[in-house]
Design a protein around this motif. Sequence first.
Motif, PDB file in Angstrom:
ATOM      1  N   PHE A   1       0.866  -1.180   0.000  1.00  0.00           N
ATOM      2  CA  PHE A   1       0.000   0.000   0.000  1.00  0.00           C
ATOM      3  C   PHE A   1       0.900   1.226   0.000  1.00  0.00           C
ATOM      4  O   PHE A   1       2.130   1.111   0.076  1.00  0.00           O
ATOM      5  CB  PHE A   1      -0.956  -0.009   1.205  1.00  0.00           C
ATOM      6  CG  PHE A   1      -0.294   0.128   2.551  1.00  0.00           C
ATOM      7  CD1 PHE A   1      -0.209   1.362   3.181  1.00  0.00           C
ATOM      8  CD2 PHE A   1       0.227  -0.982   3.208  1.00  0.00           C
ATOM      9  CE1 PHE A   1       0.388   1.491   4.427  1.00  0.00           C
ATOM     10  CE2 PHE A   1       0.825  -0.865   4.455  1.00  0.00           C
ATOM     11  CZ  PHE A   1       0.906   0.378   5.068  1.00  0.00           C
TER      12      PHE A   1
ATOM     13  N   LYS B   1      -3.086   6.339   7.125  1.00  0.00           N
ATOM     14  CA  LYS B   1      -1.620   6.293   7.215  1.00  0.00           C
ATOM     15  C   LYS B   1      -0.975   7.608   6.802  1.00  0.00           C
ATOM     16  O   LYS B   1       0.238   7.760   6.948  1.00  0.00           O
ATOM     17  CB  LYS B   1      -1.102   5.197   6.265  1.00  0.00           C
ATOM     18  CG  LYS B   1      -1.550   3.785   6.601  1.00  0.00           C
ATOM     19  CD  LYS B   1      -0.734   3.214   7.739  1.00  0.00           C
ATOM     20  CE  LYS B   1      -1.016   1.730   7.946  1.00  0.00           C
ATOM     21  NZ  LYS B   1      -0.087   1.134   8.920  1.00  0.00           N
TER      22      LYS B   1
ATOM     23  N   ASP C   1       5.776   4.160  10.980  1.00  0.00           N
ATOM     24  CA  ASP C   1       4.566   4.207  10.139  1.00  0.00           C
ATOM     25  C   ASP C   1       3.363   4.510  11.046  1.00  0.00           C
ATOM     26  O   ASP C   1       2.530   3.646  11.322  1.00  0.00           O
ATOM     27  CB  ASP C   1       4.408   2.874   9.395  1.00  0.00           C
ATOM     28  CG  ASP C   1       3.151   2.807   8.537  1.00  0.00           C
ATOM     29  OD1 ASP C   1       2.587   3.874   8.216  1.00  0.00           O
ATOM     30  OD2 ASP C   1       2.741   1.677   8.183  1.00  0.00           O
TER      31      ASP C   1
HETATM   32 MG    MG Z   1       3.331  -0.299   8.576  1.00  0.00          MG
END
Ligand code: MG
Length: 293
Positions: free
Chosen positions: A113, A188, A171
């Motif tokens: 992703f 994210k 992240d």
């Molecule tokens: Mg990650």
Amino acid sequence: MTMRLYTVLCDGQEQVALGCGASGEGLCLLRDLGIEVRDMNDLICSGRIDEVRAKDPEKCAACRSMDSVKILAPIPEPRQDLVCLGVNYAEHAAESHRYNASLDSTATATVYFSKRVNRATAPGDPVPSYPGLVDSFDYEVELGVVIGKDAKDVSEEEALDHVFGYTIINDVSARNLQTRHSQWYRGKSLDGFTPMGPCIVTPEELGDVQDLAISCRINGELRQNSNTSLMLQSVRGAIAELSRGMTLKAGTVIATGTPAGVGLGMDPPGFLKSGDVMACAVEGIGELVNPVE
Ligand code: MG
């Protein structure tokens, strides 16, 4: 030779610097070594890293202390979204699935992703917590891979020849946004959600990239404690697979997934609040510390 590359703010300007001194305690600006580059992306894409390799930072007359500059993320503004691997450690896949069944733990192919990074957060800088928008702020220590030359249709055997170096990425994830939308992109990608650093270490310094301790402490408490040997998809495997049919341009940053121990895996979930401090570490690279704003 020690090859730890930094981006720093010095005299009001972003500069690329090389770690120097017997234990890497100082910094030499590339400018002071006679190498003029605009930024880290320019250093990567121009191929001038070989000029840096040829220098002896022990002999730089203008070595500065780390404290005299502000250390920024090594690539403050990546040219493209980060490419991320999801659920790339088995125990993290299991804890993710327990938290929310939509986070699949049974994928038979690597989950890829992307993550928008308008500006990567510097070591030490606070990460915004977005009260009213985010109710489940989570951390994810990851090994970051920086591509050094365009990779297209490379084999696993050739893959690591395309790596410029390695860094640490947190992240940061808003679990409520990640799971509300069927793709993870928004949860994210909030501004400030990509702490990166403190430096890029070149491959020859790091040894076997699939045998590095990786950990994260929250307020000093060890939450994540693993090894890159436990990745389901290896660094070389990911580069080879991604590059089949898709060019990975020089300067691309790949985040290779996080091991178990994130907040969503705890019972009850151990999400973060304002004032908590995240300390991400990868063996041979260093530590990336950021408070939650
Ligand atoms: Mg990650």
